[in-house]
Design an enzyme around this catalytic site. Structure first.
Site, PDB file in Angstrom:
ATOM      1  N   ARG A 180      28.828 -36.597  15.565  1.00 45.89           N
ATOM      2  CA  ARG A 180      27.368 -36.642  15.707  1.00 45.89           C
ATOM      3  C   ARG A 180      26.762 -37.607  14.687  1.00 45.89           C
ATOM      4  NH1 ARG A 180      24.822 -31.526  14.357  1.00 45.89           N
ATOM      5  NH2 ARG A 180      23.100 -32.980  14.406  1.00 45.89           N
TER       6      ARG A 180
ATOM      7  N   CYS B 211      20.365 -23.068  12.844  1.00 45.92           N
ATOM      8  CA  CYS B 211      21.647 -23.739  13.038  1.00 45.92           C
ATOM      9  C   CYS B 211      22.563 -23.339  11.894  1.00 45.92           C
ATOM     10  CB  CYS B 211      21.477 -25.248  13.119  1.00 45.92           C
ATOM     11  SG  CYS B 211      21.032 -25.972  11.566  1.00 45.92           S
TER      12      CYS B 211
ATOM     13  N   ASP C 236      22.170 -33.347   2.195  1.00 46.77           N
ATOM     14  CA  ASP C 236      23.179 -33.853   3.131  1.00 46.77           C
ATOM     15  C   ASP C 236      24.426 -34.390   2.428  1.00 46.77           C
ATOM     16  OD1 ASP C 236      21.602 -33.144   5.240  1.00 46.77           O
ATOM     17  OD2 ASP C 236      20.994 -35.171   5.785  1.00 46.77           O
TER      18      ASP C 236
ATOM     19  N   ARG D   8      15.677 -22.791  10.123  1.00 44.04           N
ATOM     20  CA  ARG D   8      14.961 -24.071  10.166  1.00 44.04           C
ATOM     21  C   ARG D   8      13.720 -23.945  11.037  1.00 44.04           C
ATOM     22  NH1 ARG D   8      19.391 -28.780  10.800  1.00 44.04           N
ATOM     23  NH2 ARG D   8      17.745 -30.072   9.911  1.00 44.04           N
ATOM     24  N   PRO D   9      12.647 -23.407  10.448  1.00 48.70           N
ATOM     25  CA  PRO D   9      11.411 -23.235  11.231  1.00 48.70           C
ATOM     26  C   PRO D   9      10.715 -24.571  11.488  1.00 48.70           C
ATOM     27  CG  PRO D   9      11.032 -22.629   8.932  1.00 48.70           C
ATOM     28  CD  PRO D   9      12.501 -22.999   9.040  1.00 48.70           C
ATOM     29  N   ILE D  10       9.695 -24.562  12.359  1.00 47.55           N
ATOM     30  CA  ILE D  10       8.906 -25.781  12.597  1.00 47.55           C
ATOM     31  C   ILE D  10       7.414 -25.520  12.348  1.00 47.55           C
ATOM     32  CG2 ILE D  10      10.526 -26.892  14.201  1.00 47.55           C
ATOM     33  CD1 ILE D  10       8.582 -25.930  16.484  1.00 47.55           C
TER      34      ILE D  10
ATOM     35  N   ASN E 193      19.377 -40.660  10.735  1.00 47.45           N
ATOM     36  CA  ASN E 193      18.133 -39.901  10.533  1.00 47.45           C
ATOM     37  C   ASN E 193      16.887 -40.780  10.542  1.00 47.45           C
ATOM     38  OD1 ASN E 193      19.626 -37.617  10.456  1.00 47.45           O
ATOM     39  ND2 ASN E 193      19.345 -37.193   8.267  1.00 47.45           N
TER      40      ASN E 193
HETATM   41  C1  UD1 Z   1      16.043 -33.577   7.899  1.00 51.80           C
HETATM   42  C2  UD1 Z   1      17.360 -34.258   8.180  1.00 51.80           C
HETATM   43  C3  UD1 Z   1      18.527 -33.397   7.697  1.00 51.80           C
HETATM   44  C4  UD1 Z   1      18.330 -33.038   6.237  1.00 51.80           C
HETATM   45  C5  UD1 Z   1      16.958 -32.447   5.997  1.00 51.80           C
HETATM   46  C6  UD1 Z   1      16.638 -32.248   4.525  1.00 51.80           C
HETATM   47  C7  UD1 Z   1      16.864 -35.533  10.155  1.00 51.80           C
HETATM   48  C8  UD1 Z   1      17.107 -35.751  11.605  1.00 51.80           C
HETATM   49  N1  UD1 Z   1      17.475 -34.482   9.604  1.00 51.80           N
HETATM   50  O1  UD1 Z   1      16.039 -32.361   8.655  1.00 51.80           O
HETATM   51  O2  UD1 Z   1      19.726 -34.133   7.869  1.00 51.80           O
HETATM   52  O3  UD1 Z   1      19.305 -32.097   5.853  1.00 51.80           O
HETATM   53  O4  UD1 Z   1      15.922 -33.307   6.519  1.00 51.80           O
HETATM   54  O5  UD1 Z   1      16.735 -33.447   3.840  1.00 51.80           O
HETATM   55  O6  UD1 Z   1      16.175 -36.299   9.513  1.00 51.80           O
HETATM   56  N2  UD1 Z   1      10.895 -26.201   6.644  1.00 51.80           N
HETATM   57  C9  UD1 Z   1       9.912 -25.242   6.794  1.00 51.80           C
HETATM   58  N3  UD1 Z   1       9.028 -25.400   7.825  1.00 51.80           N
HETATM   59  C10 UD1 Z   1       9.072 -26.471   8.672  1.00 51.80           C
HETATM   60  C11 UD1 Z   1      10.060 -27.438   8.497  1.00 51.80           C
HETATM   61  C12 UD1 Z   1      10.967 -27.274   7.464  1.00 51.80           C
HETATM   62  O7  UD1 Z   1       9.853 -24.287   6.050  1.00 51.80           O
HETATM   63  O8  UD1 Z   1       8.224 -26.557   9.568  1.00 51.80           O
HETATM   64  C13 UD1 Z   1      11.880 -26.051   5.553  1.00 51.80           C
HETATM   65  C14 UD1 Z   1      13.321 -26.047   6.060  1.00 51.80           C
HETATM   66  O9  UD1 Z   1      13.729 -24.757   6.440  1.00 51.80           O
HETATM   67  C15 UD1 Z   1      14.066 -26.563   4.846  1.00 51.80           C
HETATM   68  C16 UD1 Z   1      13.082 -27.560   4.242  1.00 51.80           C
HETATM   69  O10 UD1 Z   1      11.807 -27.207   4.749  1.00 51.80           O
HETATM   70  O11 UD1 Z   1      14.261 -25.511   3.921  1.00 51.80           O
HETATM   71  C17 UD1 Z   1      13.376 -28.998   4.582  1.00 51.80           C
HETATM   72  O12 UD1 Z   1      13.570 -29.130   5.984  1.00 51.80           O
HETATM   73  P1  UD1 Z   1      13.229 -30.471   6.768  1.00 51.80           P
HETATM   74  O13 UD1 Z   1      12.945 -31.571   5.795  1.00 51.80           O
HETATM   75  O14 UD1 Z   1      12.171 -30.185   7.774  1.00 51.80           O
HETATM   76  O15 UD1 Z   1      14.571 -30.774   7.525  1.00 51.80           O
HETATM   77  P2  UD1 Z   1      14.666 -31.577   8.860  1.00 51.80           P
HETATM   78  O16 UD1 Z   1      13.540 -32.550   8.922  1.00 51.80           O
HETATM   79  O17 UD1 Z   1      14.863 -30.646  10.000  1.00 51.80           O
END
Ligand code: UD1
Length: 462
Positions: free
Chosen positions: A400, A117, A308, A122-124, A23
């Site tokens: 992975r 997933c 994780d 998992r929104p962005i 990560n």
């Molecule tokens: C990263 C890690 C993943 C880990 C996760 C949480 C990597 C490649 N992956 O995933 O292994 O499980 O952090 O520690 O580093 N969220 C929103 N809006 C957004 C983005 C996120 O609401 O735009 C929410 C997600 O749904 C989740 C929370 O925020 O509930 C944390 O997600 P996030 O930290 O973004 O996870 P990743 O970065 O995708």
């Protein structure tokens, strides 16, 4: 398809080393897009996700060359490329880390939406909010995020989300802000060590980022990022998984190249279970207790207990004497492993964002299927603790994020075999039961199946 046959019941003992953190490596590789010169990365783990990221970067005009074992050299050759196609992005969510570097360096990005997933929604939106605040414009087109930007401008951004901050979102916005004009302040930045490692790498490339590891980042934008060499930090999630393996098998394992300061919440949980944990600067030694205590634990953003490691700890707690509750505040639906652990003999029920585990339950072993990366790790752990044989399918999920895990578990005394399932693994049996028709396919017993599989001496995936 490859799978594991695990014959459990053997305590793990010995010394094992952790690899570089997946990560951290993934967003750092993406940051090469933002740099002018080559980025040399050491301690890169040999994993499926790393190969996917390398393929995506090549598609985006970056030369990715493996110059030595665990060392990659990344150099932009064709800066006009900006398409991250669905076929690659769908394989790995962390592909979204190319969005910020593309906009900052090339002013254009067309990145397939990563979607949900197996671990939940998992929104962005936070990624887009942060990048828009820096001056990028976005539109959605046929499942792609299409972004454009002139020179980004520094500003103040709040990345707080409903479940804490966002790790890859912070990586995206921080990398983009490194090339913005002026100063950016990010509030509620993710504090994960992987974000800190990316900031360290960007600073080596010439960025000016202060506050990494805290929730406030101050980034003074620079005109260009140059070249650098960086060694990826050790993987705390892999270290935690190996610590859990020592505890669930009632063994004693020294995990080298681990950073105890990144594992505080995991160490605390395992000590409360009853294990003895001895920390030195670059290693952690875990000795299991004969009796394990139940726990009430909550997965939270760093420095809390990592989501994780939630599945692996759930597997461990099936062997604790009493009722444990495991809650995940980061991904409240991340419990795909529960039904498979129950197939192995665990007694677990779901209550909203929690799993309630009653232990200790004997685990006789069974045939199970991995649903995602950390769920597969949990099933391996349960298989190691089982009295009988476990067959774990879909280990491509495991590959992975864990490098040749079976070889390292075997070096510790575990009996884990990687095999290939033959097409004859499941044999449909035609007969005429009362009422006629076909009986459901007959699944041969695991040990019979084990005799029919082809043993792989070594994986051959490129
Ligand atoms: C990263 C890690 C993943 C880990 C996760 C949480 C990597 C490649 N992956 O995933 O292994 O499980 O952090 O520690 O580093 N969220 C929103 N809006 C957004 C983005 C996120 O609401 O735009 C929410 C997600 O749904 C989740 C929370 O925020 O509930 C944390 O997600 P996030 O930290 O973004 O996870 P990743 O970065 O995708």
């Amino acid at each position: 398809m490859e799978m594991f046959i695990i014959r459990g019941g053997k305590p793990l003992r010995g010394i094992v080393e952790v690899q570089g953190a997946k990560n951290a490596a993934l967003p750092i590789m993406a940051a090469a897009i933002a740099a002018e010169g080559p980025l040399t990365l050491h301690n890169v783990p040999d994993l499926g996700d790393i190969r996917t990221q390398a393929a995506l970067l090549r598609q985006l005009g970056v030369d990715v060359e493996r110059t030595a074992e665990r060392t990659y050299r990344l150099q932009t050759r064709r800066p006009q490329e900006c398409l991250a196609p669905f076929d690659l992005v769908r394989r790995m969510r962390a592909s979204i880390c190319v969005l910020g570097p593309l906009l900052a360096r090339r002013g254009r990005a067309c990145v397939a939406l990563p979607g949900g997933c197996h671990i939940g929604h998992r929104p962005i939106d936070l990624h887009l909010k942060g990048l828009a605040a820096l001056g990028a414009d976005f539109r959605m087109q046929q499942g792609y995020v299409v972004g454009t930007a002139r020179r980004l401008r520094g500003t103040t951004i709040d990345l707080a989300g409903p479940r804490g901050s966002t790790v890859t979102g912070t990586c995206n916005v921080m990398t983009a802000a490194a090339l913005a004009r002026g100063t950016t302040v990010i509030h509620h930045a993710a504090r994960e060590p992987e974000v800190e490692d990316l900031a360290a790498c960007l600073n080596r490339l010439g960025a000016s980022i202060a506050g990494a590891g805290t929730s406030t980042l101050v980034i003074d934008g620079v005109d260009a990022l140059g070249s650098a060499a960086h060694s990826v930090l050790p993987d705390r999630i892999e270290a935690a998984t190996l610590m859990c393996a020592a505890v669930i098998t009632r063994g004693a394992v020294q995990i080298r190249r681990a950073r105890p300061e990144h594992l505080a919440a995991v160490i605390d949980a395992l000590e409360r279970i009853g294990a003895v944990v001895h920390c030195q600067a670059d290693r952690v030694t875990v000795t299991a207790a004969a009796e394990m205590c139940p726990l009430d634990i909550v997965a939270r953003p760093y420095p809390g207990l990592p989501t994780d490691v939630q599945a692996q700890l759930t597997a461990v707690l099936t062997q604790a004497a009493g009722v444990s509750r495991i809650t995940d505040t980061v991904f409240p639906d991340r419990f795909m492993h529960v039904s498979e652990l129950m197939r192995l003999g665990a007694e677990i029920h779901r209550e909203g964002a929690s799993a309630v585990v009653r232990g200790p339950t004997p685990l006789p072993g069974a045939q199970v299927i991995a649903s995602d990366l950390r769920a597969s790790a949990a099933l391996v752990l349960a298989g190691l603790a089982a009295s009988g044989e476990t067959i774990l399918r879909r280990i491509d999920h495991l590959d992975r994020g864990y490098e040749r895990l079976e070889e390292r578990l075997r070096a510790l005394g575990g009996d884990v075999l990687r095999t290939v399932d033959t097409p004859a693994g499941i044999v449909p049996r035609r007969s005429s039961p009362p009422g006629g028709g076909l009986v459901p396919p007959h699944f041969r017993t695991p040990s019979a199946l084990a005799e029919r599989v082809t043993v792989c001496s070594r994986r051959t995936k490129g």
